[in-house]
Design a protein around this motif. Structure first.
Motif, mmCIF file in Angstrom:
data_model
loop_
_atom_site.group_PDB
_atom_site.id
_atom_site.type_symbol
_atom_site.label_atom_id
_atom_site.label_comp_id
_atom_site.label_asym_id
_atom_site.label_seq_id
_atom_site.Cartn_x
_atom_site.Cartn_y
_atom_site.Cartn_z
ATOM 1 N N ALA A 13 8.739 50.979 -35.604
ATOM 2 C CA ALA A 13 7.786 51.490 -34.624
ATOM 3 C C ALA A 13 6.376 51.356 -35.185
ATOM 4 O O ALA A 13 6.101 51.790 -36.302
ATOM 5 N N TRP A 14 5.487 50.779 -34.374
ATOM 6 C CA TRP A 14 4.090 50.582 -34.744
ATOM 7 C C TRP A 14 3.203 51.267 -33.701
ATOM 8 O O TRP A 14 3.515 51.246 -32.516
ATOM 9 N N VAL A 15 2.092 51.850 -34.144
ATOM 10 C CA VAL A 15 1.136 52.467 -33.232
ATOM 11 C C VAL A 15 -0.269 52.075 -33.654
ATOM 12 O O VAL A 15 -0.577 51.983 -34.849
ATOM 13 N N LYS A 16 -1.135 51.829 -32.665
ATOM 14 C CA LYS A 16 -2.550 51.595 -32.912
ATOM 15 C C LYS A 16 -3.364 52.570 -32.087
ATOM 16 O O LYS A 16 -2.904 53.075 -31.052
ATOM 17 N N GLY A 62 1.809 52.004 -28.536
ATOM 18 C CA GLY A 62 2.942 51.939 -29.443
ATOM 19 C C GLY A 62 3.890 50.839 -29.028
ATOM 20 O O GLY A 62 4.083 50.597 -27.836
ATOM 21 N N VAL A 63 4.438 50.156 -30.008
ATOM 22 C CA VAL A 63 5.469 49.162 -29.725
ATOM 23 C C VAL A 63 6.646 49.388 -30.666
ATOM 24 O O VAL A 63 6.470 49.790 -31.826
ATOM 25 N N LEU A 64 7.810 49.129 -30.139
ATOM 26 C CA LEU A 64 9.039 49.129 -30.936
ATOM 27 C C LEU A 64 9.530 47.703 -30.981
ATOM 28 O O LEU A 64 9.750 47.080 -29.927
ATOM 29 N N VAL A 65 9.662 47.165 -32.190
ATOM 30 C CA VAL A 65 10.060 45.767 -32.327
ATOM 31 C C VAL A 65 11.546 45.666 -32.628
ATOM 32 O O VAL A 65 12.217 46.660 -32.916
ATOM 33 N N ILE A 84 10.619 45.209 -28.079
ATOM 34 C CA ILE A 84 11.695 45.637 -27.176
ATOM 35 C C ILE A 84 11.294 46.885 -26.392
ATOM 36 O O ILE A 84 12.036 47.339 -25.527
ATOM 37 N N GLY A 85 10.107 47.421 -26.689
ATOM 38 C CA GLY A 85 9.619 48.572 -25.948
ATOM 39 C C GLY A 85 8.143 48.774 -26.196
ATOM 40 O O GLY A 85 7.614 48.395 -27.249
ATOM 41 N N ILE A 86 7.455 49.368 -25.200
ATOM 42 C CA ILE A 86 6.038 49.665 -25.317
ATOM 43 C C ILE A 86 5.793 51.051 -24.752
ATOM 44 O O ILE A 86 6.490 51.488 -23.827
ATOM 45 N N ASP A 87 4.824 51.766 -25.331
ATOM 46 C CA ASP A 87 4.452 53.076 -24.812
ATOM 47 C C ASP A 87 2.944 53.217 -24.934
ATOM 48 O O ASP A 87 2.341 52.725 -25.904
ATOM 49 N N LEU A 88 2.325 53.901 -23.960
ATOM 50 C CA LEU A 88 0.883 54.095 -23.918
ATOM 51 C C LEU A 88 0.568 55.575 -23.774
ATOM 52 O O LEU A 88 1.277 56.303 -23.082
ATOM 53 N N ALA A 89 -0.515 56.012 -24.407
ATOM 54 C CA ALA A 89 -1.016 57.382 -24.232
ATOM 55 C C ALA A 89 -2.474 57.407 -24.645
ATOM 56 O O ALA A 89 -2.784 57.160 -25.815
ATOM 57 N N GLY A 90 -3.364 57.676 -23.693
ATOM 58 C CA GLY A 90 -4.786 57.711 -24.017
ATOM 59 C C GLY A 90 -5.239 56.393 -24.603
ATOM 60 O O GLY A 90 -5.045 55.336 -24.006
ATOM 61 N N ASN A 91 -5.847 56.446 -25.804
ATOM 62 C CA ASN A 91 -6.284 55.204 -26.452
ATOM 63 C C ASN A 91 -5.298 54.738 -27.512
ATOM 64 O O ASN A 91 -5.662 53.987 -28.428
ATOM 65 N N ARG A 92 -4.055 55.181 -27.402
ATOM 66 C CA ARG A 92 -3.004 54.738 -28.316
ATOM 67 C C ARG A 92 -2.029 53.796 -27.621
ATOM 68 O O ARG A 92 -1.722 53.966 -26.436
ATOM 69 N N ASN A 103 -2.144 63.455 -29.160
ATOM 70 C CA ASN A 103 -2.175 63.100 -30.581
ATOM 71 C C ASN A 103 -0.823 63.293 -31.251
ATOM 72 O O ASN A 103 -0.733 63.437 -32.468
ATOM 73 N N ARG A 104 0.229 63.269 -30.447
ATOM 74 C CA ARG A 104 1.586 63.376 -30.984
ATOM 75 C C ARG A 104 2.327 62.048 -30.827
ATOM 76 O O ARG A 104 2.134 61.321 -29.848
ATOM 77 N N ILE A 105 3.174 61.779 -31.802
ATOM 78 C CA ILE A 105 4.061 60.617 -31.779
ATOM 79 C C ILE A 105 5.468 61.122 -32.038
ATOM 80 O O ILE A 105 5.688 61.924 -32.955
ATOM 81 N N GLY A 106 6.411 60.673 -31.241
ATOM 82 C CA GLY A 106 7.804 61.047 -31.431
ATOM 83 C C GLY A 106 8.671 59.821 -31.600
ATOM 84 O O GLY A 106 8.437 58.792 -30.956
#
Length: 294
Positions: free
Chosen positions: A196-199, A188-191, A178-186, A222-225
């Protein structure tokens, strides 16, 4: 930011008597940045303001009749109530360039601009403000940009990311998104179940489960909120398995950028801190419906 978050924000703002016509048209889109020194706010009356420099810098009114504001580097983007996307480059008083019509979301990253059209088609351009658009995909409900990566969530809940040129191949990242976020080589998805999952690393890296009961996920450096469904905001710094730090209660939005963390409260107060995770909050503005960091 995902649509569920914005719906919650709108409901809380309505109860607070702060919701204006701009909130009703709110759209998904990241509100976090990549370490810039600009802060943007969308006010309840539809006015967009941006400040540059320290947390106590002076606000500059950028536009009226706005329903989304986006920041990246020295670019500012706004989506007006009539569905027109505008971008300016340079100082806060630079001239606006009309980018696209029939738009429901705008995204910025570096020298890329992305728009999601009312018909679900996603377009991205690279280079100057008058560069040529490239159609990326259709049947899209969210578009995200970060560096040379593009992420989308399709109407059937599949998250896809591509890396490289605008015509690179898509890689399927997750279902039930239901959502996606990108930062650098990370990534994140919210299902749909609030997890919340991050790779980190390549597009085929392994997922790490970050948190449950989440309604908003944001990444920067290198932060996740995360914002929990009870209004609790948490941030972690370092590796994907770092320890969470509780940042705020009664929040309806969280934003990250470099060493800055921002939160928006249900009463419309926007606060930002700079430095460590336990730094002191600074009140930035009231009557705010959206907070964005560059």
């Amino acid at each position: 930011m995902n649509l569920k978050t914005l719906s919650v924000a709108a409901a809380v703002l309505a109860l607070s008597g702060l919701a204006g016509s701009s909130t009703a048209g709110a759209v998904p889109g990241t509100v976090s940045g990549d370490g810039g020194n600009r802060i943007g706010t969308l006010r309840a009356n539809g006015d967009a303001y941006v400040k540059e420099g320290g947390l106590s810098a002076t606000w500059v009114k950028e536009s009226g009749n706005v329903k989304q504001v986006a920041l990246s580097g020295n670019r500012i983007g706004v989506l007006t109530g009539d569905g027109v996307a505008w971008v300016k480059e340079g100082g806060l008083s630079a001239t606006w360039v009309k980018e696209a019509t029939d738009v429901k979301q705008i995204a910025l990253s570096g020298n890329r601009i992305g728009v999601l059209k009312d018909n679900g088609e996603a377009y991205v351009k690279e280079g100057g403000l008058s560069a040529t658009w490239v159609k990326e995909s259709d049947k899209i409900k969210e578009l995200e940009l970060s560096g040379n990566r593009i992420g989308v969530v399709t109407g059937d809940g599949v998250a896809w990311v591509k890396e490289g040129g605008l015509r690179a191949s898509w890689v399927r990242e997750s279902d039930n998104a239901i959502g996606i976020d990108l930062a650098g080589n990370r990534i994140g998805v919210l299902v749909g179940n609030g997890v919340a999952w991050v790779k980190e690393g390549g597009l085929s890296a392994s997922w790490v489960r970050e948190a449950d009961d989440v309604i908003q996920l944001e990444l920067s450096g290198n932060r996740i909120g995360v914002l929990k469904d009870g209004g609790e905001a948490y941030v972690k710094e370092g590796g994907l398995s770092a320890t969470w730090v509780h940042e705020y209660t009664h929040a309806i939005q969280i934003a990250l950028s470099g060493k800055r963390i921002g939160v928006l409260k249900g009463d419309g107060d926007a606060r930002v801190k700079e430095g460590g995770l336990s730094a002191t909050w600074v009140l930035e503005a009231g009557d705010v419906t959206e907070l964005a960091l560059s």
